[in-house]
Design a protein around this motif. Structure first.
Motif, short mmCIF file in Angstrom:
data_model
loop_
_atom_site.label_atom_id
_atom_site.label_comp_id
_atom_site.label_asym_id
_atom_site.label_seq_id
_atom_site.Cartn_x
_atom_site.Cartn_y
_atom_site.Cartn_z
N LEU A 173 0.83 -1.21 0.00
CA LEU A 173 0.00 0.00 0.00
C LEU A 173 0.86 1.26 0.00
CD1 LEU A 173 -2.84 -1.00 2.50
CD2 LEU A 173 -3.11 -0.51 0.05
N GLY A 174 1.93 1.26 0.80
CA GLY A 174 2.82 2.41 0.83
C GLY A 174 3.53 2.61 -0.49
N MET A 175 3.97 1.52 -1.09
CA MET A 175 4.68 1.63 -2.35
C MET A 175 3.76 2.06 -3.49
SD MET A 175 7.34 -1.47 -2.00
CE MET A 175 8.36 -0.73 -3.26
N ASN A 176 2.55 1.57 -3.48
CA ASN A 176 1.59 2.01 -4.48
C ASN A 176 1.36 3.52 -4.39
OD1 ASN A 176 -0.86 1.97 -6.30
ND2 ASN A 176 -1.86 2.45 -4.36
N ALA A 177 1.14 4.01 -3.17
CA ALA A 177 0.90 5.44 -3.01
C ALA A 177 2.09 6.27 -3.44
CB ALA A 177 0.55 5.75 -1.55
N ASP A 250 7.23 -1.98 -14.00
CA ASP A 250 6.09 -1.48 -14.77
C ASP A 250 5.49 -0.25 -14.10
OD1 ASP A 250 6.39 -3.44 -16.66
OD2 ASP A 250 4.79 -4.73 -15.88
N TRP A 251 5.39 -0.28 -12.78
CA TRP A 251 4.86 0.87 -12.05
C TRP A 251 5.72 2.10 -12.29
CZ3 TRP A 251 3.19 -0.76 -6.39
CH2 TRP A 251 2.06 -1.59 -6.48
N ARG A 252 7.03 1.92 -12.23
CA ARG A 252 7.94 3.05 -12.41
C ARG A 252 7.88 3.58 -13.85
NH1 ARG A 252 12.89 3.21 -11.96
NH2 ARG A 252 13.15 5.04 -10.62
N GLU A 253 7.79 2.67 -14.80
CA GLU A 253 7.69 3.11 -16.20
C GLU A 253 6.40 3.89 -16.42
OE1 GLU A 253 8.66 3.74 -20.17
OE2 GLU A 253 9.91 3.03 -18.49
N ASN A 254 5.32 3.41 -15.84
CA ASN A 254 4.05 4.11 -15.97
C ASN A 254 4.10 5.48 -15.30
OD1 ASN A 254 1.20 3.97 -16.86
ND2 ASN A 254 0.76 4.09 -14.66
N ALA A 255 4.82 5.56 -14.18
CA ALA A 255 4.96 6.85 -13.49
C ALA A 255 5.69 7.86 -14.37
CB ALA A 255 5.72 6.66 -12.18
N TRP A 256 6.72 7.41 -15.07
CA TRP A 256 7.45 8.31 -15.97
C TRP A 256 6.53 8.78 -17.10
CZ3 TRP A 256 12.21 10.63 -16.03
CH2 TRP A 256 12.59 11.25 -17.23
N ARG A 257 5.77 7.85 -17.67
CA ARG A 257 4.86 8.22 -18.76
C ARG A 257 3.80 9.20 -18.27
NH1 ARG A 257 8.38 7.43 -22.43
NH2 ARG A 257 9.17 5.28 -22.46
N ILE A 278 -4.24 9.66 -12.67
CA ILE A 278 -3.19 9.19 -11.78
C ILE A 278 -3.79 8.81 -10.42
CG2 ILE A 278 -1.17 9.91 -10.44
CD1 ILE A 278 -0.36 11.64 -12.87
N GLU A 279 -4.62 9.70 -9.88
CA GLU A 279 -5.24 9.45 -8.58
C GLU A 279 -6.15 8.23 -8.65
OE1 GLU A 279 -4.39 11.22 -5.99
OE2 GLU A 279 -3.40 12.92 -6.97
N ALA A 280 -6.95 8.14 -9.69
CA ALA A 280 -7.89 7.03 -9.81
C ALA A 280 -7.18 5.69 -9.92
CB ALA A 280 -8.80 7.25 -11.02
N ASP A 281 -6.12 5.63 -10.72
CA ASP A 281 -5.39 4.38 -10.89
C ASP A 281 -4.75 3.94 -9.57
OD1 ASP A 281 -6.11 4.34 -13.52
OD2 ASP A 281 -4.17 5.02 -14.29
N ALA A 282 -4.13 4.88 -8.86
CA ALA A 282 -3.50 4.54 -7.58
C ALA A 282 -4.54 4.06 -6.58
CB ALA A 282 -2.75 5.75 -7.02
N ASN A 283 -5.70 4.68 -6.58
CA ASN A 283 -6.75 4.28 -5.65
C ASN A 283 -7.32 2.90 -6.00
OD1 ASN A 283 -6.45 6.73 -4.36
ND2 ASN A 283 -8.14 7.72 -5.45
N THR A 284 -7.42 2.61 -7.27
CA THR A 284 -7.90 1.29 -7.70
C THR A 284 -6.94 0.19 -7.26
OG1 THR A 284 -9.08 2.20 -9.62
CG2 THR A 284 -8.51 -0.13 -9.69
N ILE A 285 -5.65 0.43 -7.45
CA ILE A 285 -4.66 -0.55 -7.03
C ILE A 285 -4.67 -0.72 -5.51
CG2 ILE A 285 -2.18 -1.06 -6.93
CD1 ILE A 285 -1.93 0.34 -9.66
#
Length: 333
Positions: A173-177, A250-257, A278-285
């Protein structure tokens, strides 16, 4: 769906949790001290706010804005303050907090390797900005200023406070946020392009060289000190570690994009749409992790974990990190 299927395994796979935590952070040395009184005089993070900007400005009088080497020590002090306090009380927030210290130590170690990064001052700045996104969220949450805390962080902090998820879940959860939610804003604000027009992506990507190797010692430390179920199984082929690392990558690559999308948005409305996604995707995960990592009443309980932590929270980390053997309290740089 991938996050959900992965999270089901995270509770029992040692490598699963570590790679994620590793994926966003940075750090150095390993000889510190067992209590706050033994640390160097505490430098309030707020003392670095004068002249603070998330934009990288090499000529700034602010050490962190300019990316001077001294900023890393202030960053580690602040992170260690949270990590020590949460560990001593066996707060479930201790898992991510200590992971952040280790990652910052690892960044410090690698930045001192000649040629590892193309622009060390720039990445010193990124490290500090990234840390502030976490510490600001944490202190706003502890002070009750929930309106100032992003939802992905509220989910993580509340789950830890309510002892809702496993140690693996707290870490995820911390890493996702921090990766899926914070990192796009950090990179967009810090700058994706150097003054000569070249992309900063190379320095961003080189972090992943040490992320995978940090997995085993990180999980071993958390299992030794906080929640032994985080290291319940061993995969002799390293497949789980590899799978998890791919997810983090994949998370880091998506963050850069997403950072590129924020920077290139032609209007305020377009940027707001990127931000909303960005907010919606993080909340879904975050919800997926909650669904798969929550303790199940009558079937599982946080009591064994809490009792174990009370006896072992001061244990020395059992495995060596790249920067050396770490001590349980404080930091070393």
């Amino acid at each position: 769906m991938f996050v959900q299927s992965f999270a089901h395994r995270a509770r029992t796979v040692a490598g699963v949790v570590s790679a994620i935590v590793v994926a966003s952070l940075l750090t150095v040395g390993a000889t510190s001290t067992p209590a706050h009184a033994d640390l160097l005089p505490y430098v309030p993070w707020s003392s670095y706010l004068a002249g603070w900007t998330d934009q990288y400005v090499p000529t700034s009088d602010n050490d962190c804005v300019a990316g001077r080497s001294t900023c890393l020590k202030a960053t580690l002090k602040e992170e260690s303050r949270i990590a020590d306090d949460t560990a001593k009380s066996c707060s479930h927030n201790a898992v991510f907090a200590r992971a952040y210290v280790r990652m910052t130590q690892l960044y410090g170690f690698t930045r001192d390797i000649p040629g590892y990064y193309q622009d060390v001052p720039y990445f010193n700045h990124v490290d500090a900005v990234f840390a502030r996104y976490y510490t600001d969220a944490y202190y706003n949450w502890t002070s009750g200023n929930r309106a100032a805390v992003p939802q992905a962080w509220l989910t993580a902090f509340d789950a830890a406070k309510n002892k809702k998820v496993s140690g693996s879940g707290d870490l995820l959860l911390g890493m996702n946020a921090h990766i899926n939610r914070d990192l796009p804003y950090v990179m967009a604000a810090s700058g994706l392009v150097a003054p000569d027009g070249t992309s900063r992506k190379a320095d961003y990507d080189v972090v992943e060289r040490w992320l995978y190797d940090a997995t085993a010692p990180l999980i071993a430390e958390f299992a030794q000190r906080f929640d032994p179920t985080m290291d319940d199984s061993q995969d002799p082929f390293g497949l789980a570690n590899w799978t998890l690392f791919q997810m983090v990558s994949d998370w880091r690559e998506n963050a850069w994009r997403n950072a590129e999308a924020l920077v290139s948005a032609p209007t305020d409305a377009a940027r707001a749409l990127v931000s909303a996604n960005i907010e919606a995707d993080a909340n879904t995960i975050a919800q997926s992790i909650l669904n798969s990592e929550s303790y199940v009443p009558l079937l599982s309980s946080t009591v064994p974990r809490d009792n174990y932590c009370a006896l072992h929270n001061g244990d020395a980390p059992p495995m060596r990190y790249d920067f050396g053997y770490a001590t349980p309290w404080g930091y070393s740089y």
